[in-house]
Design a protein around this motif. Structure first.
Motif, PDB file in Angstrom:
ATOM      1  N   ARG A 144       0.867  -1.131   0.064  1.00 40.67           N
ATOM      2  CA  ARG A 144      -0.102  -0.029   0.003  1.00 40.67           C
ATOM      3  C   ARG A 144       0.870   1.103  -0.124  1.00 40.67           C
ATOM      4  NH1 ARG A 144      -5.226  -0.857   1.751  1.00 40.67           N
ATOM      5  NH2 ARG A 144      -6.009  -2.966   0.985  1.00 40.67           N
ATOM      6  N   MET A 145       1.958   1.286   0.764  1.00 39.30           N
ATOM      7  CA  MET A 145       2.963   2.282   0.555  1.00 39.30           C
ATOM      8  C   MET A 145       3.422   2.715  -0.600  1.00 39.30           C
ATOM      9  SD  MET A 145       4.834   1.820   4.558  1.00 39.30           S
ATOM     10  CE  MET A 145       5.758   3.548   4.096  1.00 39.30           C
ATOM     11  N   GLY A 146       3.877   1.328  -1.199  1.00 37.73           N
ATOM     12  CA  GLY A 146       4.182   1.627  -2.658  1.00 37.73           C
ATOM     13  C   GLY A 146       3.226   2.028  -3.607  1.00 37.73           C
ATOM     14  N   GLU A 147       2.231   1.709  -3.371  1.00 35.71           N
ATOM     15  CA  GLU A 147       1.191   2.381  -4.293  1.00 35.71           C
ATOM     16  C   GLU A 147       0.821   3.884  -4.163  1.00 35.71           C
ATOM     17  OE1 GLU A 147      -3.402   0.783  -5.474  1.00 35.71           O
ATOM     18  OE2 GLU A 147      -2.607   0.557  -3.546  1.00 35.71           O
ATOM     19  N   LEU A 148       1.061   4.449  -2.801  1.00 36.27           N
ATOM     20  CA  LEU A 148       0.931   5.702  -2.537  1.00 36.27           C
ATOM     21  C   LEU A 148       2.310   6.703  -3.008  1.00 36.27           C
ATOM     22  CD1 LEU A 148      -0.415   5.621   1.214  1.00 36.27           C
ATOM     23  CD2 LEU A 148      -1.701   6.286  -0.886  1.00 36.27           C
ATOM     24  N   LEU A 149       3.480   5.897  -3.038  1.00 35.33           N
ATOM     25  CA  LEU A 149       4.622   6.816  -3.315  1.00 35.33           C
ATOM     26  C   LEU A 149       4.825   6.588  -4.807  1.00 35.33           C
ATOM     27  CD1 LEU A 149       7.020   5.378  -0.453  1.00 35.33           C
ATOM     28  CD2 LEU A 149       6.445   7.712  -0.984  1.00 35.33           C
ATOM     29  N   PHE A 150       3.915   5.942  -5.656  1.00 36.49           N
ATOM     30  CA  PHE A 150       4.187   5.706  -6.995  1.00 36.49           C
ATOM     31  C   PHE A 150       4.002   7.207  -7.629  1.00 36.49           C
ATOM     32  CE2 PHE A 150       2.310   5.477 -11.123  1.00 36.49           C
ATOM     33  CZ  PHE A 150       3.379   4.676 -12.064  1.00 36.49           C
ATOM     34  N   TYR A 151       2.876   7.927  -7.271  1.00 36.97           N
ATOM     35  CA  TYR A 151       2.793   9.283  -7.956  1.00 36.97           C
ATOM     36  C   TYR A 151       3.578  10.360  -7.101  1.00 36.97           C
ATOM     37  CZ  TYR A 151      -1.579   7.325  -9.933  1.00 36.97           C
ATOM     38  OH  TYR A 151      -2.363   6.435 -10.780  1.00 36.97           O
ATOM     39  N   LEU A 152       3.804  10.241  -5.909  1.00 31.70           N
ATOM     40  CA  LEU A 152       4.533  11.116  -5.146  1.00 31.70           C
ATOM     41  C   LEU A 152       6.050  11.079  -5.772  1.00 31.70           C
ATOM     42  CD1 LEU A 152       3.365  10.683  -1.467  1.00 31.70           C
ATOM     43  CD2 LEU A 152       2.881  12.430  -2.939  1.00 31.70           C
ATOM     44  N   ALA A 153       6.608  10.184  -6.113  1.00 34.05           N
ATOM     45  CA  ALA A 153       7.914   9.980  -6.504  1.00 34.05           C
ATOM     46  C   ALA A 153       8.023  10.103  -8.071  1.00 34.05           C
ATOM     47  CB  ALA A 153       8.411   8.463  -6.214  1.00 34.05           C
ATOM     48  N   ILE A 154       7.113   9.711  -9.033  1.00 33.69           N
ATOM     49  CA  ILE A 154       7.338   9.873 -10.433  1.00 33.69           C
ATOM     50  C   ILE A 154       6.801  11.119 -10.831  1.00 33.69           C
ATOM     51  CG2 ILE A 154       6.453   8.873 -12.627  1.00 33.69           C
ATOM     52  CD1 ILE A 154       8.537   6.910 -10.983  1.00 33.69           C
ATOM     53  N   VAL A 155       5.590  11.722 -10.310  1.00 31.93           N
ATOM     54  CA  VAL A 155       5.039  12.978 -11.110  1.00 31.93           C
ATOM     55  C   VAL A 155       6.118  13.839 -10.738  1.00 31.93           C
ATOM     56  CG1 VAL A 155       3.296  14.728 -10.823  1.00 31.93           C
ATOM     57  CG2 VAL A 155       2.707  12.102 -10.867  1.00 31.93           C
ATOM     58  N   PRO A 156       6.906  14.433  -9.793  1.00 32.91           N
ATOM     59  CA  PRO A 156       7.700  15.427  -9.569  1.00 32.91           C
ATOM     60  C   PRO A 156       9.012  15.057 -10.399  1.00 32.91           C
ATOM     61  CG  PRO A 156       7.033  14.727  -7.529  1.00 32.91           C
ATOM     62  CD  PRO A 156       6.446  13.755  -8.297  1.00 32.91           C
ATOM     63  N   ILE A 157       9.476  13.965 -10.603  1.00 31.00           N
ATOM     64  CA  ILE A 157      10.466  13.709 -11.380  1.00 31.00           C
ATOM     65  C   ILE A 157      10.290  14.158 -12.857  1.00 31.00           C
ATOM     66  CG2 ILE A 157      11.939  11.802 -12.578  1.00 31.00           C
ATOM     67  CD1 ILE A 157      13.127  12.530 -10.119  1.00 31.00           C
ATOM     68  N   LEU A 158       8.619  13.855 -13.445  1.00 23.09           N
ATOM     69  CA  LEU A 158       8.591  13.961 -14.799  1.00 23.09           C
ATOM     70  C   LEU A 158       8.478  15.580 -14.843  1.00 23.09           C
ATOM     71  CD1 LEU A 158       5.752  11.317 -15.205  1.00 23.09           C
ATOM     72  CD2 LEU A 158       7.906  11.308 -16.115  1.00 23.09           C
ATOM     73  N   VAL A 159       8.070  16.291 -13.908  1.00 25.93           N
ATOM     74  CA  VAL A 159       7.920  17.739 -13.844  1.00 25.93           C
ATOM     75  C   VAL A 159       9.270  18.466 -14.068  1.00 25.93           C
ATOM     76  CG1 VAL A 159       7.150  19.923 -12.346  1.00 25.93           C
ATOM     77  CG2 VAL A 159       5.603  17.695 -12.733  1.00 25.93           C
ATOM     78  N   ILE A 160      10.114  17.965 -13.401  1.00 27.98           N
ATOM     79  CA  ILE A 160      11.701  18.381 -13.516  1.00 27.98           C
ATOM     80  C   ILE A 160      12.077  18.189 -14.720  1.00 27.98           C
ATOM     81  CG2 ILE A 160      13.737  18.101 -12.372  1.00 27.98           C
ATOM     82  CD1 ILE A 160      12.667  18.140  -9.802  1.00 27.98           C
ATOM     83  N   VAL A 161      12.179  16.952 -15.297  1.00 27.11           N
ATOM     84  CA  VAL A 161      12.621  16.658 -16.458  1.00 27.11           C
ATOM     85  C   VAL A 161      11.803  17.619 -17.660  1.00 27.11           C
ATOM     86  CG1 VAL A 161      12.596  15.012 -18.339  1.00 27.11           C
ATOM     87  CG2 VAL A 161      13.167  14.417 -16.263  1.00 27.11           C
ATOM     88  N   VAL A 162      10.621  17.863 -17.720  1.00 27.23           N
ATOM     89  CA  VAL A 162       9.944  18.708 -18.629  1.00 27.23           C
ATOM     90  C   VAL A 162      10.515  20.061 -18.362  1.00 27.23           C
ATOM     91  CG1 VAL A 162       7.652  19.937 -19.206  1.00 27.23           C
ATOM     92  CG2 VAL A 162       7.867  17.268 -18.928  1.00 27.23           C
ATOM     93  N   LEU A 163      10.475  20.711 -17.231  1.00 26.84           N
ATOM     94  CA  LEU A 163      11.105  22.193 -16.809  1.00 26.84           C
ATOM     95  C   LEU A 163      12.513  22.184 -17.315  1.00 26.84           C
ATOM     96  CD1 LEU A 163       9.447  22.892 -13.376  1.00 26.84           C
ATOM     97  CD2 LEU A 163       8.766  23.622 -15.793  1.00 26.84           C
ATOM     98  N   SER A 164      13.311  21.069 -17.439  1.00 27.41           N
ATOM     99  CA  SER A 164      14.766  21.081 -17.640  1.00 27.41           C
ATOM    100  C   SER A 164      15.023  21.234 -19.259  1.00 27.41           C
ATOM    101  CB  SER A 164      15.633  19.973 -17.034  1.00 27.41           C
ATOM    102  OG  SER A 164      15.144  18.832 -17.391  1.00 27.41           O
ATOM    103  N   LEU A 165      13.953  20.589 -19.929  1.00 26.69           N
ATOM    104  CA  LEU A 165      14.221  20.368 -21.399  1.00 26.69           C
ATOM    105  C   LEU A 165      14.714  21.721 -22.112  1.00 26.69           C
ATOM    106  CD1 LEU A 165      11.021  18.318 -22.253  1.00 26.69           C
ATOM    107  CD2 LEU A 165      13.582  17.518 -22.209  1.00 26.69           C
ATOM    108  N   PRO A 166      14.379  22.843 -21.880  1.00 25.42           N
ATOM    109  CA  PRO A 166      14.873  23.992 -22.493  1.00 25.42           C
ATOM    110  C   PRO A 166      16.175  24.309 -22.261  1.00 25.42           C
ATOM    111  CG  PRO A 166      12.736  24.589 -21.646  1.00 25.42           C
ATOM    112  CD  PRO A 166      13.151  23.332 -21.088  1.00 25.42           C
ATOM    113  N   GLN A 167      16.974  23.839 -21.197  1.00 27.27           N
ATOM    114  CA  GLN A 167      18.354  23.960 -20.938  1.00 27.27           C
ATOM    115  C   GLN A 167      18.906  22.828 -21.704  1.00 27.27           C
ATOM    116  OE1 GLN A 167      19.055  24.894 -16.944  1.00 27.27           O
ATOM    117  NE2 GLN A 167      16.988  25.117 -16.474  1.00 27.27           N
ATOM    118  N   VAL A 168      18.421  21.776 -22.504  1.00 26.77           N
ATOM    119  CA  VAL A 168      19.289  20.674 -22.975  1.00 26.77           C
ATOM    120  C   VAL A 168      19.863  21.090 -24.478  1.00 26.77           C
ATOM    121  CG1 VAL A 168      18.984  18.430 -23.695  1.00 26.77           C
ATOM    122  CG2 VAL A 168      17.631  18.795 -21.737  1.00 26.77           C
TER     123      VAL A 168
END
Length: 388
Positions: A144-168
């Motif tokens: 159950r903890m893994g199920e909760l952490l899935f969105y907490l761990a993955i979504v912020p990573i995706l947001v940071i990746v998207v925001l960093s794309l202009p600097q690539v």
């Protein structure tokens, strides 16, 4: 208890638990190691290592079809009482050693990047106590903890990746070249070229070899006939995310720049800014999610290590027996926490953990296949005797 305890894990929980475990183990460590070994070709090295992990997972699923009870019971049925006990002893020692090394990696990274004033020993010991407490809550609570952490761990990573794309800078990613040996850093023993690519692939597979936990998880999963799709998705997410992180880091820092930094992924989190100054220290936020993921990963090693320990002898099933593995983990941790724990862990996974993770179930499968042949031959001989 926070959640109900019915010893059942859904396919969705299993998939998300795999994502959290695999991504926590690799997100900060894999990209710099692969880049130092293989340069931009490390993108394909990660893909190759993850493909090997997918093949390994397919073999584990096939082996899992041979038993309905626990993996430890299947080992004893196949290898005999003493053979199964020795097999489980090897598992629990290896898993407890892995837990100690992950504690040291956790303490090293957090102390170096975030909580610089807190000693590594305190950080690791505190996390160990939390993990030991979590083990008492059982497998479903962990799922159950893994199920909760899935969105907490993955979504912020995706947001940071998207925001960093202009600097690539795409020019730093193309053309794909193998890192020359003279460009490799000393800690990688100046490995480059095809050899460096091969080592990067092997290390990737080693980091993903914790997928072996499927054997322990199998009896608790509903609808195991559909497990292959969930396992594939659980592997695909961490693989794609690690490739994307490596591409973004090389595109921003270059291969040479990444090789000069200890933790380029953390630096990536520091330089990316949310619009409107929404968060000024998103690296702290991301490290908080990573620390929670490491808590899950280390707790998983202790949990499955205890499951292995319980199968050695009935007297080891007492709840208080966790004190002895905890002391063992703490002693190993205190012996390595002041060293380069990340390098020690990678060597351990590459030369000890991964080979045993692959060889052990294959030995068990061969022994089970041989046992079936003997039983079938015995039945044929018995039928011949009756006819004679």
């Amino acid at each position: 208890m926070m959640f109900s305890e019915n010893h059942i894990v859904s396919l969705r929980q299993m998939k998300r638990l795999l994502v959290v475990d695999l991504f926590s183990a690799t997100s900060l460590v894999l990209a710099p190691v692969v880049c130092r070994l293989a340069g931009t070709s490390g993108i394909f090295a990660i893909a190759a290592g993850c493909a090997a992990a997918g093949l390994f997972a397919f073999v584990l699923i096939r082996i899992g079809k041979n038993f309905r009870g626990s993996y430890g019971d299947y080992c004893k049925e196949t290898l005999g009482k003493w053979g199964g006990a020795i097999f489980m002893a090897l598992y629990c020692v290896r898993l407890f050693l892995m837990a100690a090394m992950l504690l040291a990696v956790f303490a090293q990274i957090v102390n170096h990047t975030f909580l610089t004033d807190i000693p590594r020993g305190v950080l690791g010991t505190a996390l160990l106590l939390l993990c030991v407490y979590a083990v008492f809550k059982g497998l479903e609570t962990r799922a159950r903890m893994g199920e909760l952490l899935f969105y907490l761990a993955i979504v912020p990573i995706l947001v940071i990746v998207v925001l960093s794309l202009p600097q690539v800078n795409p020019g730093r990613l193309w053309p794909i070249t193998f890192l020359k040996p003279e460009q490799a850093v000393e800690e990688m023993e100046n490995i480059g070229g095809v050899q460096g690519f091969a080592w990067a692939s092997v290390i990737t597979f080693s980091m993903f070899s914790v997928i072996e936990w499927l054997l322990f998880l199998k009896p608790y999963v509903r609808k195991t006939q559909k497990a292959a799709g969930a396992v594939a998705a659980g592997l695909l997410w961490p693989a794609v995310l690690n490739i994307v992180i490596l591409c973004v880091c090389i595109g921003i820092f270059s291969v040479e720049g990444m090789n000069r930094e200890s933790w380029p992924v953390v630096i990536l989190m520091q330089i990316v800014r949310f619009p409107g100054g929404f968060l000024s220290r998103q690296d702290g936020l991301m490290l908080a999610f990573w620390m929670t993921g490491m808590f899950m990963l280390i707790g998983g090693n202790i949990y499955y290590g205890m499951e292995s320990l319980k199968r050695i002898h009935q007297k080891l099933c007492k709840p208080w027996m966790i004190l002895f593995p905890s002391l063992f983990i703490l002693v190993v941790f205190l012996g390595i926490y002041l060293q380069d724990a990340t390098r020690i862990m990678i060597r351990f996974m590459t030369f000890i953990y991964m080979p045993l993770a692959v060889i052990s179930p294959l030995i068990l499968w061969l022994a089970g296949h041989r046992k079936k042949l003997r039983e079938s031959c015995g039945k044929k001989d018995g039928e011949k005797d009756e006819m004679g």
